[in-house]
Design a protein around this motif. Sequence first.
Motif: not given
Length: 151
Positions: A28-53
């Motif tokens: 489902r390439p048109a589906l957007t996922q906003l993934f919020i996590s403290h697990n940086l390994a998961v973010i690196r595995f799953l996400c294309d872009r990252v925002a650090v707060m």
Amino acid sequence: MLDEPTSALDVSVQAQILGVLKDLRITRPALTQLFISHNLAVIRFLCDRVAVMYLGKIVEEGPVEQVFEDPRHPYTRALLSAVPVPSAVKRPDRIRLTGDIPAPPTSRKVAPFTPAARSLRREPAIPSPRIRSRLARTGRHGVTLRITRKV
């Protein structure tokens, strides 16, 4: 929006959930996922872009690989230096943040229909701070800079 969707799960269940989320990105390439996590390994595995707060504000954002490999903001550097790595891998020295954590900026914003909002309307406005923020961009990788102006 996926807010810490794997944080309280067994590792094997986490892997299954992450597999489903990764498959959804393909099927489902048109589906957007906003993934919020403290697990940086998961973010690196799953996400294309990252925002650090930091203190509720985005201080750095960009493509995952670029932010992880070349962090620009001091908080991002410290955060990434704290990620555990296997002992056989050479890791850079851990950056330790020292001093007190600053309090997040207070806000007078409240829901307009509350009694607190009605009482705030009667008070004089607080002068705006002497700090402004801008997002400095290098390619597609950004860092928020705080610039203080003398008044």
